[in-house]
Design a protein around this motif. Sequence first.
Motif, PDB file in Angstrom:
ATOM      1  N   GLY A 154      83.560  11.827  82.234  1.00 32.35           N
ATOM      2  CA  GLY A 154      83.409  10.523  82.854  1.00 32.35           C
ATOM      3  C   GLY A 154      82.229  10.460  83.806  1.00 32.35           C
ATOM      4  N   LEU A 155      82.236   9.419  84.627  1.00 32.21           N
ATOM      5  CA  LEU A 155      81.132   9.174  85.544  1.00 32.21           C
ATOM      6  C   LEU A 155      81.160  10.173  86.699  1.00 32.21           C
ATOM      7  CD1 LEU A 155      81.224   5.269  85.760  1.00 32.21           C
ATOM      8  CD2 LEU A 155      79.696   6.690  84.377  1.00 32.21           C
ATOM      9  N   ASN A 162      74.995  11.730  86.262  1.00 34.19           N
ATOM     10  CA  ASN A 162      75.147  12.234  84.897  1.00 34.19           C
ATOM     11  C   ASN A 162      73.759  12.303  84.271  1.00 34.19           C
ATOM     12  OD1 ASN A 162      77.794  10.283  85.327  1.00 34.19           O
ATOM     13  ND2 ASN A 162      78.270  12.195  84.293  1.00 34.19           N
ATOM     14  N   HIS A 169      75.365  17.094  78.270  1.00 34.51           N
ATOM     15  CA  HIS A 169      75.544  16.216  79.425  1.00 34.51           C
ATOM     16  C   HIS A 169      76.007  17.063  80.602  1.00 34.51           C
ATOM     17  CE1 HIS A 169      75.258  12.315  77.285  1.00 34.51           C
ATOM     18  NE2 HIS A 169      75.704  13.026  76.262  1.00 34.51           N
ATOM     19  N   ARG A 213      74.987   0.341  88.158  1.00 35.62           N
ATOM     20  CA  ARG A 213      75.210   0.529  86.717  1.00 35.62           C
ATOM     21  C   ARG A 213      75.406  -0.835  86.084  1.00 35.62           C
ATOM     22  NH1 ARG A 213      78.500   4.955  88.738  1.00 35.62           N
ATOM     23  NH2 ARG A 213      77.676   6.970  88.048  1.00 35.62           N
TER      24      ARG A 213
END
Length: 570
Positions: A154-155, A162, A169, A213
Amino acid sequence: MAQLRYALYVRKSTESEDRQVLSIDSQIERAHEMFHDVNIVEVIEEKHSAFEPGKRVKFAKLIDDIDAGRIDGIIAWHPDRLSRNEEDAAKITYRVRKGILRDLRFCSYHFVNSPEGIMMLQLALSQSQYMSSKLGADVRRGMNQKLKLGWRPGLAAIGYLNVMDGPNHIIAEDPHRFPLVRRMWDLLLTGLYSPDRITQIAETEWGLTTLRRRRLGGTPLVRSAVYRILRDPFYAGLIRWDGEIYKGRHKAMVTLDEFKKAQQILDGRTSCSPGRALITRDFAYRGLITCAECGCQYTAEVKKNHSYYHCTRRRKKIFCTQRKNIREEEILSYVLGVMRQHSIHPSFREWALAYVAESKGSAGKQDAKVKKSRAERLQQLRHQIDRLLDMKLDDLIDDDAFRKKQRSMKESIEELEGQLTAAEEAERRAGEQTRRALNLAAFGLDVLQHGTNRKKRMIVNAIAQTFTAREGKVSLIVRDWIVPFSKEVRGNASKIGPRPARSRRVRTNISSDFSSTQRKTAVSAAVLSSWQGIVDEVRTRLSEAPMTFSLPEFDLLGDLVDPADPADKS
């Protein structure tokens, strides 16, 4: 069929499983184009996932309307819009088979109301349920694999980003927000700032905002978000996920000791807990002084251009007779007197640090022997595990004996590794605390005289075990580690030279000059012996202090580093 009443049911969950499906507006437009001759009496828009039964309120109402005879048929984009679970699928097919639901129409699927058509519909709904279950299992498997590799799914939390590292990632530092969030931890760890005050400083003084975002983010942190940050072990290098704790590979913002201390402060289980009241004006001693009679905090207010402190008397069940106000100048005069009894000449700091380094070198030889012995034992155990594995591969040992022996060896290895890590951490902490204690003794008095109110508050919090007031007088008991310097020692130290002026440059020059051999030898052996005894006692007391105890930091110029002030960060 033209007289039948249809409900157009459109759904697009915000969850990842449905991101490929047409948007709700597109579904409605396409359905009207394909079934323009159909009597659509109601359009139902749903935004919840169909994976779990009982979660869709509008779908439940649609079933009730069908049972009540208000709706005869349903139009949808595809059968998977109606259901992705067995329970809701049975509700649809059962009503079709019984004739309660007379017709179904889909934009991307052809349904025939016959036994064969119902069977094919059941297969389509089962396929939707299978695809959702498979997708969920794949996502969970991917998350578990990512957690095992040390990355949080996730974030990233605020302060981190990220990013892509080749094909992978990963989570890296946010160059703008990472130091600001670290300052939030620094403020809490001083024990002088409540989360409310930290939130206020982060917004008004630093301009800290969440990461932008698309349509979200770019806003200041709210109080609840600050609490989540200060409670999240992610900032200590750990990942809490689904009730489990994983070791993360991202850079930790705080140490485990700092994180534990922060939790104690938030829980109110430490004497360094934040002030009860939100500090809206920067008084020097607000939140530090306690009433000796009722135990309430002293607050401050300005009258005739002077700051006065008085008991809040907030405990209704205790009648407090303390009514006298105390001027801030009187408190400062008293605190300066206490600090002078525990101050050293700044020049002595250089000699003391050199003495600590020499002592560490002598003691380090013995510590090195212990470390070497533990390291050799660690290497021996690892070699034995390799031999044990070879025996297992050659069938020389059964499975139960292998697992038992391997578990015992691994526990021994973990214990030795923990001992080595703890010894290194204790040695590092002892050296760091001693250095900071010498800085406090050398430069604390100057900060009290000329520093900002926030810095004065940090000095008092560092030296005060208790700070109480009664009958208009304050009383301060210093912490256990603080050793008062005798008049003889302070008097001999003053012979080294006059106390440096406020100029930081002069102070630094005198310190460096005193580090020369000629100046050191000018001090008598008796005085040097007294100095050594004092330094050794301070080191001993600091080593016995709780792990949650931490002293403030000073910069190279002898000024206190205020974590709330970005200008103080090098």
